[in-house]
Design a protein around this motif. Structure first.
Motif, PDB file in Angstrom:
ATOM      1  N   ASN A 321       0.808  -1.231   0.000  1.00 22.56           N
ATOM      2  CA  ASN A 321       0.000   0.000   0.000  1.00 22.56           C
ATOM      3  C   ASN A 321       0.832   1.267   0.000  1.00 22.56           C
ATOM      4  O   ASN A 321       0.354   2.331   0.346  1.00 22.56           O
ATOM      5  N   ASN A 322       2.096   1.139  -0.361  1.00 24.24           N
ATOM      6  CA  ASN A 322       2.959   2.308  -0.393  1.00 24.24           C
ATOM      7  C   ASN A 322       3.129   2.809  -1.825  1.00 24.24           C
ATOM      8  O   ASN A 322       3.411   2.028  -2.740  1.00 24.24           O
ATOM      9  N   PHE A 323       2.948   4.098  -1.994  1.00 24.79           N
ATOM     10  CA  PHE A 323       3.204   4.739  -3.273  1.00 24.79           C
ATOM     11  C   PHE A 323       2.321   4.172  -4.396  1.00 24.79           C
ATOM     12  O   PHE A 323       2.757   4.005  -5.528  1.00 24.79           O
ATOM     13  N   LYS A 324       1.066   3.848  -4.064  1.00 22.43           N
ATOM     14  CA  LYS A 324       0.144   3.443  -5.120  1.00 22.43           C
ATOM     15  C   LYS A 324      -0.112   4.616  -6.054  1.00 22.43           C
ATOM     16  O   LYS A 324      -0.209   5.754  -5.623  1.00 22.43           O
ATOM     17  N   GLN A 325      -0.252   4.305  -7.336  1.00 18.61           N
ATOM     18  CA  GLN A 325      -0.511   5.353  -8.313  1.00 18.61           C
ATOM     19  C   GLN A 325      -1.983   5.746  -8.276  1.00 18.61           C
ATOM     20  O   GLN A 325      -2.861   4.921  -8.018  1.00 18.61           O
ATOM     21  N   ASP A 326      -2.242   7.010  -8.562  1.00 16.39           N
ATOM     22  CA  ASP A 326      -3.615   7.503  -8.558  1.00 16.39           C
ATOM     23  C   ASP A 326      -4.379   7.065  -9.801  1.00 16.39           C
ATOM     24  O   ASP A 326      -5.589   6.820  -9.738  1.00 16.39           O
ATOM     25  N   PHE A 327      -3.667   6.963 -10.926  1.00 13.86           N
ATOM     26  CA  PHE A 327      -4.394   6.663 -12.161  1.00 13.86           C
ATOM     27  C   PHE A 327      -3.526   5.913 -13.156  1.00 13.86           C
ATOM     28  O   PHE A 327      -2.299   5.941 -13.081  1.00 13.86           O
ATOM     29  N   PHE A 328      -4.188   5.237 -14.071  1.00 18.32           N
ATOM     30  CA  PHE A 328      -3.574   4.774 -15.313  1.00 18.32           C
ATOM     31  C   PHE A 328      -4.483   5.243 -16.438  1.00 18.32           C
ATOM     32  O   PHE A 328      -5.702   5.034 -16.390  1.00 18.32           O
ATOM     33  N   LEU A 329      -3.918   5.879 -17.448  1.00 12.45           N
ATOM     34  CA  LEU A 329      -4.705   6.433 -18.546  1.00 12.45           C
ATOM     35  C   LEU A 329      -4.618   5.476 -19.733  1.00 12.45           C
ATOM     36  O   LEU A 329      -3.581   5.378 -20.401  1.00 12.45           O
ATOM     37  N   THR A 377      -7.576   4.453  -9.954  1.00 12.87           N
ATOM     38  CA  THR A 377      -8.558   4.747 -11.002  1.00 12.87           C
ATOM     39  C   THR A 377      -7.944   4.526 -12.379  1.00 12.87           C
ATOM     40  O   THR A 377      -6.814   4.954 -12.628  1.00 12.87           O
ATOM     41  N   CYS A 378      -8.693   3.859 -13.245  1.00 12.84           N
ATOM     42  CA  CYS A 378      -8.270   3.721 -14.634  1.00 12.84           C
ATOM     43  C   CYS A 378      -9.080   4.710 -15.471  1.00 12.84           C
ATOM     44  O   CYS A 378     -10.320   4.656 -15.498  1.00 12.84           O
ATOM     45  N   LEU A 379      -8.386   5.624 -16.113  1.00 15.13           N
ATOM     46  CA  LEU A 379      -9.014   6.597 -17.013  1.00 15.13           C
ATOM     47  C   LEU A 379      -8.976   6.034 -18.430  1.00 15.13           C
ATOM     48  O   LEU A 379      -7.941   5.493 -18.851  1.00 15.13           O
ATOM     49  N   ILE A 380     -10.075   6.139 -19.154  1.00 10.21           N
ATOM     50  CA  ILE A 380     -10.184   5.523 -20.477  1.00 10.21           C
ATOM     51  C   ILE A 380     -10.508   6.615 -21.498  1.00 10.21           C
ATOM     52  O   ILE A 380     -11.522   7.314 -21.392  1.00 10.21           O
ATOM     53  N   LEU A 381      -9.627   6.746 -22.492  1.00 10.81           N
ATOM     54  CA  LEU A 381      -9.788   7.797 -23.502  1.00 10.81           C
ATOM     55  C   LEU A 381      -9.722   7.173 -24.884  1.00 10.81           C
ATOM     56  O   LEU A 381      -8.708   6.589 -25.281  1.00 10.81           O
ATOM     57  N   GLY A 382     -10.835   7.257 -25.610  1.00  8.17           N
ATOM     58  CA  GLY A 382     -10.902   6.776 -26.993  1.00  8.17           C
ATOM     59  C   GLY A 382     -11.322   7.888 -27.925  1.00  8.17           C
ATOM     60  O   GLY A 382     -11.457   9.059 -27.531  1.00  8.17           O
ATOM     61  N   GLU A 383     -11.576   7.533 -29.175  1.00 10.10           N
ATOM     62  CA  GLU A 383     -11.925   8.542 -30.171  1.00 10.10           C
ATOM     63  C   GLU A 383     -13.258   9.205 -29.847  1.00 10.10           C
ATOM     64  O   GLU A 383     -13.425  10.419 -29.989  1.00 10.10           O
ATOM     65  N   ASP A 384     -14.225   8.415 -29.356  1.00 13.33           N
ATOM     66  CA  ASP A 384     -15.530   8.971 -29.008  1.00 13.33           C
ATOM     67  C   ASP A 384     -15.418   9.955 -27.853  1.00 13.33           C
ATOM     68  O   ASP A 384     -16.026  11.033 -27.858  1.00 13.33           O
ATOM     69  N   GLU A 385     -14.651   9.572 -26.829  1.00  6.65           N
ATOM     70  CA  GLU A 385     -14.474  10.452 -25.660  1.00  6.65           C
ATOM     71  C   GLU A 385     -13.750  11.732 -26.075  1.00  6.65           C
ATOM     72  O   GLU A 385     -14.101  12.838 -25.610  1.00  6.65           O
ATOM     73  N   LEU A 386     -12.768  11.584 -26.934  1.00  7.13           N
ATOM     74  CA  LEU A 386     -11.987  12.737 -27.369  1.00  7.13           C
ATOM     75  C   LEU A 386     -12.872  13.762 -28.081  1.00  7.13           C
ATOM     76  O   LEU A 386     -12.777  14.969 -27.832  1.00  7.13           O
ATOM     77  N   SER A 387     -13.744  13.284 -28.967  1.00  9.23           N
ATOM     78  CA  SER A 387     -14.614  14.199 -29.717  1.00  9.23           C
ATOM     79  C   SER A 387     -15.703  14.812 -28.844  1.00  9.23           C
ATOM     80  O   SER A 387     -16.197  15.908 -29.135  1.00  9.23           O
TER      81      SER A 387
END
Length: 417
Positions: A321-329, A377-387
């Protein structure tokens, strides 16, 4: 061709183990600076003479454990087995002035040639603190309180303090005579080989032997506390009074002498009561060493300090539980790659920790990676989200996923929905 492997007793550290060492170092900097301690860096190689003069020529460290070699000019050099000697040498060379107080700490690798075991490696790491200048018991009290503060800041529990007084050059000779008389009348055949030698060369070290038969033989040995002069009695009493008022749990250990010759008056160890640490239960220790600076050619300035064994403390810390990352994009479209890089950078500039995919891949594989990295948190960015100017945010613990406007992403990460 055979692959090259590491030397026994010298460990490689990868996450999550390495992150624990970062945690220990960063916590040390935060806690010690609150007491006016400044960090210094000293070499890992010193002249062999330095350790023979400070640690003691008859100690196990000097006799058996040092990594000593000659350089091309025939000078005898040693990889440091502990930090105090080098800190004192550096302090002297810095040109100290009488009457001032200096507080320093350092951290890094030490080297001793001994049998590798759980919590003890041939290359190990210590956090070392030294106070130069103060003579009063209040300094001893603050030093111990600072160590206690540090360990509690790491969220450790189930540890306690063992403490003793070794007297001073005025009263220790009297105790040494009592101890020699006691040792002459015990059954020497029940002593280990080391203690048979120590009995003649360094009798105080017999008290500190960890061999069970030796411990039994010295259980009734004279107590050094009964031979203290009036000044040492008062000093020790005042140190204990500070600890009592602070509510610290401690035990008087009359056999505690530590393994180094330079200690006098207050000496102490922190003992961990945790099966994870194995047989090496002492995680920190130190004491007062008035006279050491003078013995190394400096002015007559008193000193005291302690060292923490980082390998042993690491065994007690939660590595998951040390230095867990906040996100992966996660990126689902090549068109979103550049925007994802810039978005991740913006989040890092705001204080969040995380990674971003360098290429568009399937969502399943990227979620698998995020799970492996234990991101929040996993952040998800695709073409639909981008537009559409949005992003998908998936809580990796609860599985909850929701659509968030890009301008609201910081708030979503902050509350970890």
């Amino acid at each position: 061709m055979n692959k090259i492997t590491k030397i026994k007793g010298f460990a490689d550290l990868f996450p999550p183990e390495s992150t624990v060492y970062v945690q220990m170092e960063e916590t040390a900097r935060q806690v010690f600076s609150a007491y006016g301690c400044n960090e210094v860096r000293i070499p890992i190689v010193e002249k062999t003479e330095l350790f023979a003069r400070t640690i003691g020529g008859e100690t196990d460290i000097v006799q058996k454990e040092m990594y000593t070699f000659q350089d091309r000019k025939g000078r005898s050099l040693t990889l440091r087995p502990e930090a105090t000697a080098g800190m004192v040498r550096a302090f002297i060379e810095s040109g100290p002035s009488q009457g001032s107080i200096a507080k320093y700490f350092t951290l890094g690798p030490m080297f001793r040639y001994e049998r590798p075991q759980k919590g003890r490696m041939r290359q190990f790491h210590q956090i070392d603190v030294e106070f130069f200048g103060p003579t009063t018991p209040q300094a001893d009290g603050e030093l111990i309180l600072m160590l206690w503060h540090y360990l509690t800041a790491l969220k450790l529990d189930n540890f306690h303090l063992e403490i003793n007084s070794l007297g001073c050059p005025k009263c220790r000779p009297q105790f040494k005579q009592k101890l020699l008389s006691f040792l002459q009348h015990i059954d020497e055949s029940k002593l280990c080989a080391d203690c048979k030698r120590r009995k003649q060369t360094n009798p105080l070290r017999v008290l500190d032997c960890k061999v069970s038969t030796c411990k039994e033989m010295v259980a009734s040995a004279p107590k050094i506390i009964d031979s203290l002069c009036l000044e040492c009695q008062k000093h020790f009493k005042d140190v204990l009074a500070i600890l009592d008022k602070a509510g610290l749990n401690y035990t008087l250990n009359h056999l505690l002498v530590r393994g180094l010759d330079y200690y006098q008056r207050t000496t102490f160890e922190i003992i961990a009561e945790n099966p994870n640490i194995g047989s090496q239960s002492a995680i920190a220790g130190g004491g007062r060493y008035d006279g050491l600076v003078k013995n190394l050619g400096g002015p007559d300035i008193p000193g005291l300090g302690f060292a923490c064994g980082m390998e042993r403390i690491a065994l007690l810390l939660d590595k998951q539980n040390n230095f867990k990352q906040d996100f992966f994009l996660a990126v689902l479209s090549d068109k979103a790659l550049n925007q994802a890089i810039l978005l991740a950078q913006k989040l890092r500039n705001k204080g969040f920790k995380g990674e971003v995919s360098f290429e568009a891949k399937s969502l399943k594989s990227q979620l698998r990676y995020a799970h492996k990295k234990e991101v929040k948190t996993c952040l998800i960015l695709g073409e639909d989200e981008l537009s559409s100017g949005v992003i998908q945010a998936k809580n990796m613990e609860t599985g909850l996923q929701q659509t968030i406007a890009l301008e609201d992403i910081e708030q979503a990460l902050g509350i970890n929905f």
